[in-house]
Design a protein around this motif. Sequence first.
Motif, PDB file in Angstrom:
ATOM      1  N   THR A 208      -1.053  11.796 -30.170  1.00 47.11           N
ATOM      2  CA  THR A 208       0.346  11.620 -30.564  1.00 47.11           C
ATOM      3  C   THR A 208       0.780  10.174 -30.362  1.00 47.11           C
ATOM      4  N   LEU A 209       0.440   9.601 -29.221  1.00 49.37           N
ATOM      5  CA  LEU A 209       0.763   8.192 -28.978  1.00 49.37           C
ATOM      6  C   LEU A 209       0.080   7.284 -29.994  1.00 49.37           C
ATOM      7  N   ALA A 210      -1.156   7.604 -30.336  1.00 44.08           N
ATOM      8  CA  ALA A 210      -1.876   6.807 -31.330  1.00 44.08           C
ATOM      9  C   ALA A 210      -1.203   6.886 -32.699  1.00 44.08           C
ATOM     10  N   ALA A 211      -0.636   8.041 -33.025  1.00 47.70           N
ATOM     11  CA  ALA A 211       0.067   8.193 -34.305  1.00 47.70           C
ATOM     12  C   ALA A 211       1.409   7.462 -34.295  1.00 47.70           C
ATOM     13  N   LEU A 212       2.040   7.371 -33.131  1.00 46.52           N
ATOM     14  CA  LEU A 212       3.357   6.736 -33.043  1.00 46.52           C
ATOM     15  C   LEU A 212       3.296   5.226 -32.851  1.00 46.52           C
ATOM     16  N   ARG A 213       2.264   4.745 -32.186  1.00 42.70           N
ATOM     17  CA  ARG A 213       2.192   3.313 -31.868  1.00 42.70           C
ATOM     18  C   ARG A 213       2.324   2.395 -33.097  1.00 42.70           C
ATOM     19  N   PRO A 214       1.679   2.708 -34.224  1.00 40.09           N
ATOM     20  CA  PRO A 214       1.836   1.818 -35.382  1.00 40.09           C
ATOM     21  C   PRO A 214       3.245   1.806 -35.971  1.00 40.09           C
ATOM     22  N   LEU A 215       4.075   2.754 -35.587  1.00 35.65           N
ATOM     23  CA  LEU A 215       5.440   2.819 -36.106  1.00 35.65           C
ATOM     24  C   LEU A 215       6.358   1.816 -35.425  1.00 35.65           C
ATOM     25  N   GLU A 216       5.978   1.347 -34.248  1.00 36.97           N
ATOM     26  CA  GLU A 216       6.827   0.407 -33.528  1.00 36.97           C
ATOM     27  C   GLU A 216       6.920  -0.902 -34.308  1.00 36.97           C
ATOM     28  N   SER A 217       8.154  -1.276 -34.585  1.00 34.43           N
ATOM     29  CA  SER A 217       8.397  -2.527 -35.292  1.00 34.43           C
ATOM     30  C   SER A 217       9.719  -3.109 -34.815  1.00 34.43           C
TER      31      SER A 217
ATOM     32  N   SER B 187      13.981   5.871 -24.861  1.00 30.86           N
ATOM     33  CA  SER B 187      14.865   5.716 -26.013  1.00 30.86           C
ATOM     34  C   SER B 187      16.096   4.926 -25.615  1.00 30.86           C
ATOM     35  N   LYS B 188      16.727   4.366 -26.616  1.00 28.81           N
ATOM     36  CA  LYS B 188      18.017   3.720 -26.389  1.00 28.81           C
ATOM     37  C   LYS B 188      18.790   3.753 -27.689  1.00 28.81           C
ATOM     38  N   HIS B 189      20.107   3.709 -27.549  1.00 25.86           N
ATOM     39  CA  HIS B 189      20.958   3.692 -28.727  1.00 25.86           C
ATOM     40  C   HIS B 189      21.174   2.249 -29.148  1.00 25.86           C
ATOM     41  N   VAL B 190      21.077   2.016 -30.447  1.00 24.82           N
ATOM     42  CA  VAL B 190      21.292   0.688 -31.001  1.00 24.82           C
ATOM     43  C   VAL B 190      22.271   0.803 -32.164  1.00 24.82           C
ATOM     44  N   VAL B 191      22.988  -0.272 -32.426  1.00 26.97           N
ATOM     45  CA  VAL B 191      23.907  -0.321 -33.555  1.00 26.97           C
ATOM     46  C   VAL B 191      23.290  -1.202 -34.615  1.00 26.97           C
ATOM     47  N   ILE B 192      23.150  -0.628 -35.796  1.00 25.08           N
ATOM     48  CA  ILE B 192      22.636  -1.358 -36.958  1.00 25.08           C
ATOM     49  C   ILE B 192      23.694  -1.204 -38.042  1.00 25.08           C
ATOM     50  N   GLY B 193      24.283  -2.338 -38.437  1.00 22.87           N
ATOM     51  CA  GLY B 193      25.422  -2.256 -39.351  1.00 22.87           C
ATOM     52  C   GLY B 193      26.564  -1.575 -38.618  1.00 22.87           C
ATOM     53  N   ASP B 194      27.092  -0.523 -39.211  1.00 18.68           N
ATOM     54  CA  ASP B 194      28.176   0.238 -38.586  1.00 18.68           C
ATOM     55  C   ASP B 194      27.692   1.563 -38.011  1.00 18.68           C
ATOM     56  N   ASP B 195      26.389   1.771 -37.971  1.00 18.60           N
ATOM     57  CA  ASP B 195      25.832   3.054 -37.557  1.00 18.60           C
ATOM     58  C   ASP B 195      25.082   2.940 -36.235  1.00 18.60           C
ATOM     59  N   VAL B 196      25.195   3.996 -35.422  1.00 10.01           N
ATOM     60  CA  VAL B 196      24.450   4.082 -34.168  1.00 10.01           C
ATOM     61  C   VAL B 196      23.175   4.888 -34.420  1.00 10.01           C
ATOM     62  N   HIS B 197      22.052   4.374 -33.960  1.00  7.81           N
ATOM     63  CA  HIS B 197      20.755   5.022 -34.127  1.00  7.81           C
ATOM     64  C   HIS B 197      20.079   5.143 -32.772  1.00  7.81           C
ATOM     65  N   THR B 198      19.161   6.089 -32.651  1.00  8.37           N
ATOM     66  CA  THR B 198      18.319   6.176 -31.462  1.00  8.37           C
ATOM     67  C   THR B 198      16.987   5.531 -31.794  1.00  8.37           C
ATOM     68  N   LEU B 199      16.618   4.562 -30.996  1.00  9.42           N
ATOM     69  CA  LEU B 199      15.358   3.852 -31.163  1.00  9.42           C
ATOM     70  C   LEU B 199      14.428   4.299 -30.037  1.00  9.42           C
ATOM     71  N   TYR B 200      13.215   4.704 -30.386  1.00  3.39           N
ATOM     72  CA  TYR B 200      12.228   5.178 -29.410  1.00  3.39           C
ATOM     73  C   TYR B 200      11.171   4.109 -29.212  1.00  3.39           C
ATOM     74  N   LEU B 201      10.608   4.076 -28.023  1.00  2.00           N
ATOM     75  CA  LEU B 201       9.610   3.073 -27.688  1.00  2.00           C
ATOM     76  C   LEU B 201       8.591   3.668 -26.736  1.00  2.00           C
ATOM     77  N   ILE B 202       7.327   3.428 -27.011  1.00  2.00           N
ATOM     78  CA  ILE B 202       6.263   3.819 -26.085  1.00  2.00           C
ATOM     79  C   ILE B 202       6.413   2.935 -24.850  1.00  2.00           C
ATOM     80  N   THR B 203       6.388   3.515 -23.665  1.00  2.00           N
ATOM     81  CA  THR B 203       6.820   2.814 -22.460  1.00  2.00           C
ATOM     82  C   THR B 203       5.894   1.722 -21.959  1.00  2.00           C
ATOM     83  N   ASP B 204       4.710   1.589 -22.514  1.00  2.00           N
ATOM     84  CA  ASP B 204       3.896   0.461 -22.069  1.00  2.00           C
ATOM     85  C   ASP B 204       4.295  -0.814 -22.809  1.00  2.00           C
TER      86      ASP B 204
END
Length: 86
Positions: free
Chosen positions: A7-16, A58-75
């Motif tokens: 699962t981590l291997a599938a998610l890691r390339p998504l981090e940008s 995870s953390k909430h971020v504001v992009i434009g006028d919208d709030v999104h949840t951004l996820y991050l692998i903890t390493d």
Amino acid sequence: MLNLSDTLAALRPLESTHMTTRGECVGFFMVEATRALGGLSQASNAIAVLMAEGLVDSKHVVIGDDVHTLYLITDASFTTTSATVH
């Protein structure tokens, strides 16, 4: 069902890098995880397990006028710069 490593291997390339109102932040969105893991149910369950294990944050971020949840692998770490958002 994928194990934690797969699962981590599938998610890691998504981090940008994403430009937020507070600068650049690195991570991935649920919609990206949904595509990578084969559906919303699978993605939300996998992320919940990874978060419970301390492997995803995870953390909430504001992009434009919208709030999104951004996820991050903890390493990795949420990177925020003082870049100006236009």
